[in-house]
Design a protein around this motif. Structure first.
Motif, PDB file in Angstrom:
ATOM      1  N   ASP A 167     -25.303  31.899  -3.110  1.00 55.45           N
ATOM      2  CA  ASP A 167     -26.003  30.687  -3.524  1.00 55.45           C
ATOM      3  C   ASP A 167     -27.340  31.098  -4.109  1.00 55.45           C
ATOM      4  O   ASP A 167     -27.704  32.278  -4.108  1.00 55.45           O
ATOM      5  N   ARG A 168     -28.079  30.099  -4.595  1.00 59.44           N
ATOM      6  CA  ARG A 168     -29.321  30.385  -5.318  1.00 59.44           C
ATOM      7  C   ARG A 168     -30.351  31.106  -4.449  1.00 59.44           C
ATOM      8  O   ARG A 168     -31.192  31.848  -4.951  1.00 59.44           O
ATOM      9  N   ASP A 169     -30.299  30.889  -3.136  1.00 61.54           N
ATOM     10  CA  ASP A 169     -31.235  31.514  -2.210  1.00 61.54           C
ATOM     11  C   ASP A 169     -30.459  31.971  -0.983  1.00 61.54           C
ATOM     12  O   ASP A 169     -29.806  31.171  -0.311  1.00 61.54           O
ATOM     13  N   ALA A 170     -30.505  33.262  -0.686  1.00 59.34           N
ATOM     14  CA  ALA A 170     -29.727  33.810   0.422  1.00 59.34           C
ATOM     15  C   ALA A 170     -30.352  33.551   1.780  1.00 59.34           C
ATOM     16  O   ALA A 170     -29.660  33.608   2.807  1.00 59.34           O
ATOM     17  N   GLY A 180     -21.311  29.134  -3.637  1.00 60.54           N
ATOM     18  CA  GLY A 180     -22.205  27.995  -3.544  1.00 60.54           C
ATOM     19  C   GLY A 180     -22.223  27.425  -2.140  1.00 60.54           C
ATOM     20  O   GLY A 180     -22.266  26.205  -1.952  1.00 60.54           O
ATOM     21  N   GLY A 181     -22.234  28.312  -1.145  1.00 58.96           N
ATOM     22  CA  GLY A 181     -22.083  27.893   0.248  1.00 58.96           C
ATOM     23  C   GLY A 181     -23.331  27.389   0.928  1.00 58.96           C
ATOM     24  O   GLY A 181     -23.339  27.228   2.152  1.00 58.96           O
ATOM     25  N   GLY A 182     -24.419  27.171   0.177  1.00 58.45           N
ATOM     26  CA  GLY A 182     -25.616  26.568   0.746  1.00 58.45           C
ATOM     27  C   GLY A 182     -26.186  27.375   1.900  1.00 58.45           C
ATOM     28  O   GLY A 182     -26.396  28.585   1.787  1.00 58.45           O
ATOM     29  N   SER A 223     -28.036  36.222  -3.063  1.00 58.24           N
ATOM     30  CA  SER A 223     -28.605  35.279  -4.029  1.00 58.24           C
ATOM     31  C   SER A 223     -27.903  35.480  -5.365  1.00 58.24           C
ATOM     32  O   SER A 223     -27.776  36.606  -5.850  1.00 58.24           O
ATOM     33  N   GLY A 224     -27.424  34.374  -5.939  1.00 57.10           N
ATOM     34  CA  GLY A 224     -26.716  34.481  -7.211  1.00 57.10           C
ATOM     35  C   GLY A 224     -26.222  33.136  -7.682  1.00 57.10           C
ATOM     36  O   GLY A 224     -26.454  32.104  -7.037  1.00 57.10           O
ATOM     37  N   SER A 225     -25.522  33.130  -8.792  1.00 61.53           N
ATOM     38  CA  SER A 225     -25.010  31.909  -9.412  1.00 61.53           C
ATOM     39  C   SER A 225     -23.511  32.016  -9.617  1.00 61.53           C
ATOM     40  O   SER A 225     -23.007  33.054 -10.068  1.00 61.53           O
TER      41      SER A 225
END
Length: 325
Positions: free
Chosen positions: A190-193, A167-169, A213-215
């Motif tokens: 994170d949600r968007d790489a 979740g490193g933004g 990208s992932g959760s």
């Protein structure tokens, strides 16, 4: 203290950029209404209220200006006010309106106010609007930039070989660690790489960093020396925090480390940040946890504290599998 008139009037003025429009010289309500595509009568009534409470001035010619208090509403002010929390077009300003659900939350104890207000979770809502996601990452990164050097110097990151920032933004923390430790390699999930990929390119560390990208609510790629959780544990309820730490523990295995980097509430001699705690509750259904509460959640997934280090006003908590588990 007894009404919402003043705070909502301030939020409307900030959202319409009234402080910026009048900072270089006064404007009439009619001119401001034309510039902001608003109703001149209603806008003037809002502005007159802000005059009455000392935020704005109005001269005999009907020109509105800023008082010393009003100056704090400018984006580039040097005061403690953060206009991002007041602008209803920003993700944080929008989330602040969830506080109208506070009576429901105090009765139920488990209502997520943002979902009740908008019909979707904060995170799902964020994913629908790319500009909001970018803005949110920027807000989070500003706080990290002030501390990343201390975090990089307060722990032997290089000994881990590789780290995954869970979740490193936009990659601000990982880029700082890689710059400080030349042999370290890392990954942001994170949600968007894309934002982290750009950060790594700009920081000159793309050869040692990647973004996926992932959760973190799903299993994480295994094999890294360390799995970093920074400013995440306060954004989620207990069940989700256990899930996140559990996925980190599974990916780290017997030899890896799970590293929580955060500012903890209610430590000895420290003041609990009650405002942030309530925001965590209303935005996400989370809370500002004490270090002991994080210890307990970590123990639930087989992790125990290996070491604690201070990094400026934050703490680096190193976790490893509990012997015998």
């Amino acid at each position: 203290m007894s009404d919402l008139i003043t705070p909502m009037s301030i939020r409307v003025a900030v959202t319409l950029r009234v402080p910026q429009k009048i900072s270089g010289g006064g404007l009439t309500a009619e001119a401001l209404a034309a510039d902001t595509n608003t109703d001149p009568d209603v806008l003037e009534r809002i502005l007159l209220h802000l005059v009455s409470v000392g935020v704005l001035t109005r001269d005999d010619g009907g020109l509105f200006g800023l008082t010393r208090i009003g100056d704090q509403l400018l984006v580039d002010n040097d005061m403690a006010v953060n206009p991002d929390f007041l602008d209803l077009n920003t993700v944080v300003g929008r989330a602040e309106l969830s506080f109208v659900r506070l009576p429901d939350v105090v009765r139920s104890g488990d209502t997520v106010a943002y979902s009740a207000q908008y019909g979707t979770s904060f995170w799902d809502d964020l994913g629908k609007e790319p500009s909001s996601a970018v803005h949110f990452d920027q807000v989070m990164a500003e706080g990290m930039k002030k501390r990343v050097q201390a975090i990089a110097q307060s722990y032997d990151w290089e000994a881990l070989g590789s780290v995954v920032d869970v979740g490193g933004g936009n990659g601000t923390l990982l880029a700082g660690l890689l710059r400080a430790h030349p042999s370290l390699r890392g990954t942001v999930i994170d949600r968007d790489a894309d934002p982290a990929t750009r950060t790594f390119r700009d920081a000159g560390v793309s050869d040692r960093a990647k973004a996926l990208s992932g959760s973190f609510l799903e299993p994480l790629p295994p094999g890294a020396g360390g799995y970093v959780v920074s400013r995440i544990q306060s954004d989620w309820n207990d069940a989700h925090v256990r899930t996140i730490l559990g996925h980190c523990a599974d990916a780290a295995g017997a030899r890896g480390r799970v590293i929580v980097v955060d500012e903890f509430a209610a430590e000895a001699g420290a003041r609990t940040d009650s405002e942030t705690d309530l925001r965590m509750l209303m935005y996400y259904g989370g809370k500002e946890r004490t270090m002991e509460q994080v210890h307990e959640l970590a123990a639930d997934v087989g992790l125990s504290v290996r070491s604690l280090r201070r990094a400026a006003d934050w703490t680096i908590m190193e976790l490893s599998p509990t012997p015998g588990d």
